[in-house]
Design a protein around this motif. Structure first.
Motif, PDB file in Angstrom:
ATOM      1  N   LEU A 197      -3.452  -2.177  14.065  1.00 20.65           N
ATOM      2  CA  LEU A 197      -4.351  -3.344  13.642  1.00 20.65           C
ATOM      3  C   LEU A 197      -3.966  -4.731  13.275  1.00 20.65           C
ATOM      4  O   LEU A 197      -4.357  -5.782  13.576  1.00 20.65           O
ATOM      5  N   ALA A 248     -12.385  -5.433   9.743  1.00 18.53           N
ATOM      6  CA  ALA A 248     -11.560  -4.144   9.966  1.00 18.53           C
ATOM      7  C   ALA A 248     -10.610  -4.026   9.135  1.00 18.53           C
ATOM      8  O   ALA A 248     -10.050  -2.921   8.358  1.00 18.53           O
ATOM      9  N   MET A 249      -9.357  -4.846   9.279  1.00 19.52           N
ATOM     10  CA  MET A 249      -8.456  -4.836   8.418  1.00 19.52           C
ATOM     11  C   MET A 249      -8.585  -4.771   7.064  1.00 19.52           C
ATOM     12  O   MET A 249      -8.028  -4.223   6.074  1.00 19.52           O
ATOM     13  N   ARG A 250      -9.411  -5.808   6.387  1.00 15.03           N
ATOM     14  CA  ARG A 250      -9.815  -5.919   5.386  1.00 15.03           C
ATOM     15  C   ARG A 250     -10.011  -4.566   4.676  1.00 15.03           C
ATOM     16  O   ARG A 250      -9.843  -4.138   3.752  1.00 15.03           O
ATOM     17  N   ALA A 303      -4.822 -11.916  17.678  1.00 14.79           N
ATOM     18  CA  ALA A 303      -6.218 -12.790  17.917  1.00 14.79           C
ATOM     19  C   ALA A 303      -6.224 -13.826  17.336  1.00 14.79           C
ATOM     20  O   ALA A 303      -7.258 -14.805  17.688  1.00 14.79           O
ATOM     21  N   LEU A 310      -9.794  -1.634   6.037  1.00 10.32           N
ATOM     22  CA  LEU A 310      -8.871  -0.501   5.814  1.00 10.32           C
ATOM     23  C   LEU A 310      -8.045  -0.553   4.691  1.00 10.32           C
ATOM     24  O   LEU A 310      -7.770   0.352   4.068  1.00 10.32           O
ATOM     25  N   LEU A 311      -7.773  -1.840   4.457  1.00 13.55           N
ATOM     26  CA  LEU A 311      -6.755  -1.968   3.149  1.00 13.55           C
ATOM     27  C   LEU A 311      -7.578  -1.843   2.093  1.00 13.55           C
ATOM     28  O   LEU A 311      -6.943  -0.859   1.080  1.00 13.55           O
ATOM     29  N   ALA A 340     -13.084  -2.252  14.522  1.00 17.84           N
ATOM     30  CA  ALA A 340     -12.296  -3.151  15.392  1.00 17.84           C
ATOM     31  C   ALA A 340     -12.643  -3.243  16.861  1.00 17.84           C
ATOM     32  O   ALA A 340     -12.237  -3.680  17.733  1.00 17.84           O
ATOM     33  N   LEU A 352      -1.850   3.087  11.818  1.00 18.08           N
ATOM     34  CA  LEU A 352      -3.386   2.419  12.292  1.00 18.08           C
ATOM     35  C   LEU A 352      -3.103   1.114  11.527  1.00 18.08           C
ATOM     36  O   LEU A 352      -3.585   0.329  12.363  1.00 18.08           O
ATOM     37  N   LEU A 412       0.737  -1.063  -0.076  1.00 21.44           N
ATOM     38  CA  LEU A 412       0.063   0.016   0.052  1.00 21.44           C
ATOM     39  C   LEU A 412       0.868   1.359  -0.016  1.00 21.44           C
ATOM     40  O   LEU A 412       0.615   2.319  -0.820  1.00 21.44           O
ATOM     41  N   VAL A 461      -8.081   2.287   2.031  1.00 21.56           N
ATOM     42  CA  VAL A 461      -6.978   3.143   1.725  1.00 21.56           C
ATOM     43  C   VAL A 461      -6.427   3.094   0.250  1.00 21.56           C
ATOM     44  O   VAL A 461      -6.055   4.022  -0.371  1.00 21.56           O
ATOM     45  N   LEU A 500     -10.321   5.671   7.858  1.00 20.59           N
ATOM     46  CA  LEU A 500      -9.732   5.417   8.910  1.00 20.59           C
ATOM     47  C   LEU A 500     -10.559   5.223  10.190  1.00 20.59           C
ATOM     48  O   LEU A 500     -10.302   4.354  11.120  1.00 20.59           O
ATOM     49  N   LEU A 542     -11.890  -8.004  13.949  1.00 18.42           N
ATOM     50  CA  LEU A 542     -10.414  -7.205  13.557  1.00 18.42           C
ATOM     51  C   LEU A 542     -10.018  -7.817  12.205  1.00 18.42           C
ATOM     52  O   LEU A 542      -9.579  -6.879  11.521  1.00 18.42           O
ATOM     53  N   THR A 543     -10.222  -8.908  11.829  1.00 18.04           N
ATOM     54  CA  THR A 543      -9.958  -9.246  10.423  1.00 18.04           C
ATOM     55  C   THR A 543     -10.907  -8.536   9.304  1.00 18.04           C
ATOM     56  O   THR A 543     -10.462  -8.004   8.298  1.00 18.04           O
ATOM     57  N   LEU A 587      -5.268 -12.524   6.431  1.00 20.34           N
ATOM     58  CA  LEU A 587      -6.688 -12.431   6.315  1.00 20.34           C
ATOM     59  C   LEU A 587      -7.002 -13.790   5.927  1.00 20.34           C
ATOM     60  O   LEU A 587      -6.540 -14.430   4.858  1.00 20.34           O
ATOM     61  N   ALA A 604     -12.761   2.044   9.986  1.00 14.96           N
ATOM     62  CA  ALA A 604     -11.976   0.761  10.374  1.00 14.96           C
ATOM     63  C   ALA A 604     -11.829   0.615  11.954  1.00 14.96           C
ATOM     64  O   ALA A 604     -11.874  -0.362  12.498  1.00 14.96           O
ATOM     65  N   ALA A 605     -11.249   1.848  12.547  1.00 19.91           N
ATOM     66  CA  ALA A 605     -10.922   1.799  13.938  1.00 19.91           C
ATOM     67  C   ALA A 605     -12.391   1.332  14.596  1.00 19.91           C
ATOM     68  O   ALA A 605     -12.244   0.715  15.641  1.00 19.91           O
ATOM     69  N   PRO A 627     -12.045 -11.804  16.740  1.00 16.91           N
ATOM     70  CA  PRO A 627     -11.169 -12.010  15.679  1.00 16.91           C
ATOM     71  C   PRO A 627     -11.957 -11.746  14.384  1.00 16.91           C
ATOM     72  O   PRO A 627     -11.159 -11.049  13.341  1.00 16.91           O
ATOM     73  N   VAL A 674      -4.746  -8.229  14.820  1.00 18.93           N
ATOM     74  CA  VAL A 674      -5.270  -9.384  14.024  1.00 18.93           C
ATOM     75  C   VAL A 674      -4.341 -10.603  14.665  1.00 18.93           C
ATOM     76  O   VAL A 674      -4.812 -11.854  14.599  1.00 18.93           O
TER      77      VAL A 674
END
Lengths: 230, 102, 488
Positions: free
Chosen positions: B83, C162-164, B90, C166-167, C151, B79, B35, C170, C144, C159-160, B96, C147-148, C156, B87
């Motif tokens: 995160l 949120a991560m997906r 957890a 966020l990516l 989370a 951020l 990214l 962005v 941002l 969190l995943t 992913l 995503a936060a 779990p 992940v």
């Protein structure tokens, strides 16, 4: 599905990805090459009004005056990243082992210079490359070095730390509203006061950016519980 | 081809390489780095094309946009890294799950 | 009425949520009331702003006194005002609900309140922005913070998810930014309207619009780019799901619509046909997926995929009159769907707290949580587009436009989507009356959470009766003016 089939499928997917991306890249390259030769832009306009911005460097003039609102939102993004990091995790414990000789020596040598240099960048931003973000980043580098070396920082009350993290955003917004209450537009700095206002905003922003980046580097909110019960 | 165009094309190449890495690699660290490569590509395009001023004066507006963009990218990266650590702790993996298996 | 009257209101709408976030961060003990106080004041400000726009047409403000092209212009027309009103209404509901939902939260200064306030600040800033780069910064604020917030659930899956998210968000922002960069170097300005006035078609212009379009379709989770939405929306805490489904996915629709209206007046047909077709596919696919879900939150999340599809259908219309009608319907649907989804996610949040979030586990919930189930059912009426709800009025307008242009396939999709929605809503309500497979010990759901969900659901029905003033507001300043025939 057999392994051979799966492998072939993965290979095909990979090839397809490359084909799609290569096509997009070729299209974008064509687009870039087709742009008009004599670039349209705002270079002349930026310079024409430079005298009214309170700074002499055109990039700083864009950041702190012409497009100050972008920079205000950028401060909000940085604050948001900090809040997000604090909301997700507690800070990693500081390293307890004594730092190596090199790190210790470098920290002692560099940190005072970095802080001095940050101050210089802040001041220099008005007429040559520099400014609040650059100063904040250098300040953050000093903070990260100190954190890595495990040195004890003077303990700052929690509330004061949080106020300093907010200082840049609040100063920026308050200045914008103040000039509006004075009869101008939002963030319309009067030419006579622009230099002082921008320097004040940049100083506040530099501190918040530096502390904010260090706090993000620490990876979470301060670990001890709040002194007062919630 | 001018120097500015060469830089801009390099930026496009970085943009594409970054997107490839983002889609192709499973590990989140690689995705976050990809990214940043994508972002660097975009910023390079913006900054390189600013050099094509009429009389050689670079346009300051795109340069200022890049500075703002970099700050935003730093914030997003910070951020994303935190995160990622959450992940990883957890689920035990910094990856992913396959969306098809969810 | 001149711009001077509304200008302070625009700035207030921008800064209020930022101030709320700052106060909640600096003084964590104020969290319990600062969110709701900010939301109340914000709603008042936005209502006044809507009044000013409705009476005097578009308001604009040159930040810094520079004006375009050098400075950034803020503009509020009827479209912006409707989006601001939606945001303010949903944020008040979510603040009231979140106050109970997150009452045990222990994140200190960095909990739900400051993050949600920052999200709202980003939305407001986006809806008043007239500048393409400024829009990029607001999109990052949105991505941002969203995503936060996802989370915050801490599981779990959340969190995943949120991560997906966020990516994806962005990356999409960067794709958008590259498109903006091309537009700047083509036209020498970042002001949306000036770009539109100066842009000539060509390879670079089409690439730029393609990049911006792709980025916004991805951010809006338009089929087939919806893969990230269900895991993020379904695993987030309920008030966050409400914010995401009600507001965040519409933000990127708004950007696409602005670019569409102001940048692309010429040669729209091909692009519009593709986007409209994707919208139709999203309605059908999202609805059928919602029918197949057993987990309530996933059902509601897939319903969002379907309902967002409706919002993209109007891009397909080519005649000015039909497009104008359809867009007014779509913007009205944004408001109705936002409130309905907020009520639905809140009801599901209550059911989850009560125990069990699968359809098979609904054990006589109607008797035990009557208000919650009533809220779900009433919101379901709006989602299904049945009279007398606001959703009916909105979808009727889209249907009218489709019939007007003789697009029978689109008309069929609008109707079938409504039918499928009725079925998936009923699939939830039916089992709620009957005894579940395993009887369960209910946990107490705070009264406030039930009442807020019910009040929001009721508001969606009331919207059906206030259709005319709202449609007039959407028309203020003629955001779809260039899509409407002059004699109308």
């Amino acid at each position: 599905m057999s392994d051979a089939h799966a492998a072939a499928g993965a290979l095909a997917a990979r090839a397809l990805l490359w084909i799609v991306l290569a096509g997009a890249g070729a299209m974008l390259a064509t687009a870039v090459l087709s742009l008009p030769e004599d670039g349209l832009g705002l270079a002349d306009e930026t310079l024409a009004d430079l005298g009214r911005t309170g700074v002499e460097h055109p990039v700083t003039a864009v950041l702190m005056n012409y497009r100050a609102y972008d920079t205000l939102l950028e401060m909000a993004v940085l604050f948001l990243a900090l809040v997000g990091v604090w909301s997700m995790a507690e800070a990693r414990p500081r390293p307890t082992a004594p730092p190596g000789l090199v790190l210790q020596f470098l920290t002692q040598l560099l940190v005072p210079f970095l802080i001095l240099f940050a101050g210089y960048l802040l001041w220099a931003g008005a007429h040559e490359p520099g400014g609040a973000f650059q100063a904040g980043a250098v300040l953050a580098a000093a903070g990260v070095l100190v954190t890595l070396s495990g040195a004890q920082l003077p303990s700052v009350p929690r509330a004061l730390h949080r106020s300093l993290l907010l200082l840049g955003l609040v100063t920026f917004a308050a200045a914008g509203v103040a000039v509006q209450l004075g009869g101008g537009a939002f963030l319309e700095f009067p030419p006579s006061a622009a230099k002082a206002l921008i320097l004040a905003i940049e100083a506040a922003a530099g501190i918040s950016i530096g502390l904010g980046l260090v706090a993000i580097f620490e990876g979470g909110r301060p670990s001890e519980p709040e002194s007062a019960p919630r | 081809m001018t120097g500015a165009e060469l830089y801009a094309l390099t930026g496009i190449a970085l943009f594409v390489i970054g997107l490839h890495g983002l889609i192709r690699y499973a590990h989140l660290m690689r995705k976050i780095l990809a990214l940043n490569v994508t972002g660097a590509g975009v910023f390079l395009v913006v900054a390189a094309l600013a050099e094509r001023g009429q009389d050689g004066t670079p346009d300051p507006v795109p340069q200022a946009l890049v500075i703002t963009g970099i700050v935003v990218a730093v914030a997003a990266t910070g951020l994303a890294l935190v995160l990622m650590l959450r992940v990883a702790s957890a689920t035990g993996r910094a990856e992913l799950p396959d969306p098809r298996s969810e | 009425m001149t711009g001077a009257d509304g200008t302070p209101l625009i700035v207030a709408a921008l800064l209020l949520p930022l101030a709320g976030a700052a106060i909640a961060f600096a003084m964590p003990r104020t969290t319990r009331w600062v969110g709701i106080a900010t939301a109340v004041v914000l709603l008042a400000v936005v209502v006044m702003l809507c009044g000013a726009v409705g009476a005097g047409g578009e308001l604009s403000h040159a930040v810094g006194g520079w004006g375009a092209p050098l400075g950034i212009a803020l503009r509020v027309d009827g479209l912006s005002a409707a989006m601001l009103l939606t945001t303010a209404a949903v944020s008040l509901a979510v603040a009231a609900y979140g106050r109970s939902y997150f009452r045990d939260e222990s994140a200190g200064p960095a909990g739900f309140t400051p993050l949600s306030m920052l999200l709202i600040a980003g939305l407001n800033a986006l809806f008043v922005s007239g500048d393409l780069f400024n829009v990029y910064v607001t999109l990052e604020v949105l991505g941002l913070s969203a995503a936060a917030l996802v989370a915050r659930a801490g599981t779990p899956e959340a969190l995943t998810g949120a991560m997906r998210y966020l990516l994806v968000t962005v990356a999409a922002s960067l794709v958008y930014l590259l498109g903006v960069a091309l537009l700047y170097h083509l036209t020498g300005t970042l002001d949306i309207r000036l770009v539109g006035a100066r842009l000539e078609s060509g390879a670079a212009a089409w690439s730029a619009v393609g990049l911006i379009g792709a980025a916004m379709l991805l951010k809006s989770a338009v089929f087939p780019l919806h893969f990230w939405l269900p895991p993020a929306h379904a695993n987030a805490p309920a008030p966050v799901s409400a914010l995401l489904s009600a507001l965040v996915v519409k933000a990127s629709l708004y950007v696409l619509l602005r670019v569409w209206l102001d940048v692309l007046p010429a040669a729209r047909a091909d692009f519009g046909a593709v986007v409209g077709a994707l919208g139709c596919a999203a309605v059908l696919w999202g609805s059928t997926q919602a029918l197949r879900q057993d987990q309530l939150k996933l059902l509601v999340a897939y319903s969002t995929v379907a309902q967002v599809g409706y919002l993209f259908i109007p891009f397909a219309f080519t005649s000015a009159a039909a497009a104008g009608t359809a867009w007014r319907g779509a913007v009205y649907l944004v408001l109705c769907h936002a409130l309905a989804k907020t009520a639905m996610f809140m009801s599901v949040g209550n059911i989850q707290l009560f125990g069990g979030d699968r359809i098979g586990e609904l054990d006589r919930v109607v008797q035990r949580l009557p208000l919650t189930m009533a809220a779900f059912a009433v919101a379901g009426i709006t989602v299904a587009g049945l009279p007398p709800s606001g959703g009916f009025v909105a979808k009727w307008l889209i249907l009218e436009a489709a019939v007007q242009e003789g697009r029978w396939f689109v008309s069929a999709v609008v109707l079938v989507g409504g039918l499928l929605a009725s079925i998936y809503v009923f699939r939830v309500i039916g089992p709620a009356f009957t005894k579940g497979a395993q009887p369960r010990q209910p946990r107490r759901v705070p009264n406030a959470m039930e009442w807020v969900a019910f009040a929001v659901a009721l508001a969606t029905v009331l919207l059906g009766f206030f259709g005319m003033p709202l449609l007039e507001l959407i028309d203020a300043g003629a955001p779809f003016g260039n899509a409407l025939e002059p004699e109308r």
